[in-house]
Design a protein around this motif. Structure first.
Motif, PDB file in Angstrom:
ATOM      1  N   GLN A  30      -2.056   8.079  -6.090  1.00 43.06           N
ATOM      2  CA  GLN A  30      -3.346   8.220  -5.429  1.00 43.06           C
ATOM      3  C   GLN A  30      -3.405   7.365  -4.166  1.00 43.06           C
ATOM      4  O   GLN A  30      -4.086   7.704  -3.212  1.00 43.06           O
ATOM      5  N   LYS A  31      -2.674   6.250  -4.186  1.00 43.47           N
ATOM      6  CA  LYS A  31      -2.732   5.300  -3.079  1.00 43.47           C
ATOM      7  C   LYS A  31      -1.344   4.703  -2.865  1.00 43.47           C
ATOM      8  O   LYS A  31      -0.604   4.489  -3.817  1.00 43.47           O
ATOM      9  N   LYS A  56       0.082  12.404   4.431  1.00 40.88           N
ATOM     10  CA  LYS A  56      -1.087  13.135   4.939  1.00 40.88           C
ATOM     11  C   LYS A  56      -1.186  14.499   4.263  1.00 40.88           C
ATOM     12  O   LYS A  56      -2.273  14.913   3.840  1.00 40.88           O
ATOM     13  N   ASP A  57      -0.054  15.197   4.155  1.00 38.66           N
ATOM     14  CA  ASP A  57      -0.037  16.517   3.518  1.00 38.66           C
ATOM     15  C   ASP A  57      -0.460  16.452   2.046  1.00 38.66           C
ATOM     16  O   ASP A  57      -1.016  17.400   1.515  1.00 38.66           O
ATOM     17  N   LEU A  58      -0.183  15.321   1.383  1.00 41.32           N
ATOM     18  CA  LEU A  58      -0.511  15.165  -0.031  1.00 41.32           C
ATOM     19  C   LEU A  58      -1.885  14.547  -0.248  1.00 41.32           C
ATOM     20  O   LEU A  58      -2.308  14.363  -1.387  1.00 41.32           O
ATOM     21  N   ASN A  59      -2.558  14.218   0.854  1.00 42.43           N
ATOM     22  CA  ASN A  59      -3.900  13.632   0.784  1.00 42.43           C
ATOM     23  C   ASN A  59      -3.932  12.347  -0.052  1.00 42.43           C
ATOM     24  O   ASN A  59      -4.779  12.168  -0.921  1.00 42.43           O
ATOM     25  N   ILE A  60      -2.973  11.469   0.224  1.00 41.74           N
ATOM     26  CA  ILE A  60      -2.869  10.194  -0.473  1.00 41.74           C
ATOM     27  C   ILE A  60      -3.390   9.091   0.452  1.00 41.74           C
ATOM     28  O   ILE A  60      -3.050   9.046   1.632  1.00 41.74           O
ATOM     29  N   GLU A  61      -4.210   8.213  -0.107  1.00 40.02           N
ATOM     30  CA  GLU A  61      -4.717   7.067   0.651  1.00 40.02           C
ATOM     31  C   GLU A  61      -3.556   6.118   0.958  1.00 40.02           C
ATOM     32  O   GLU A  61      -2.665   5.917   0.124  1.00 40.02           O
TER      33      GLU A  61
END
Length: 106
Positions: A30-31, A56-61
């Motif tokens: 997640q992060k 960015k593509d995986l939408n990870i903080e």
């Protein structure tokens, strides 16, 4: 599957990207706490760009901790301050694949 925080050191070698991709594919990250050394920034430009695009593509903080490889005391203090505030994560994965010994010790 529990959300995890990945702590990793940016590296210039191909194994940084390939190893990180395996970790991201096999875990519910997640992060990411990305440790980078300012004195190796030029060597890491390509891998940092590739890595940030993947994240960015995986939408990870992502949070970045910048260190100076030649300043051990300042690095330790930077880690101490960071982890004093950010120790409430339930599941942390530490990637030591490209992590310098001194960073592991800190």
């Amino acid at each position: 599957m529990e959300n995890k925080t990945l702590i990793t050191v940016l590296g210039w070698e191909d194994r940084f990207i390939s190893g990180t991709e395996i970790i991201l594919n096999e875990n519910n990250i997640q992060k990411i706490v990305l440790i980078s050394f300012t004195d190796y920034a030029e060597m890491n430009i390509k891998n940092k760009s590739t890595f940030l695009e993947k994240v960015k593509d995986l939408n990870i903080e992502i949070e970045e901790i910048e260190l100076n490889y030649s300043d051990s005391i300042k690095n330790w203090k930077t880690f101490d301050a960071y982890f004093e505030k950010h120790t409430r994560t339930s599941d942390i994965l530490l990637n030591i694949t490209t992590m310098p010994r001194e960073t592991i010790w800190a």
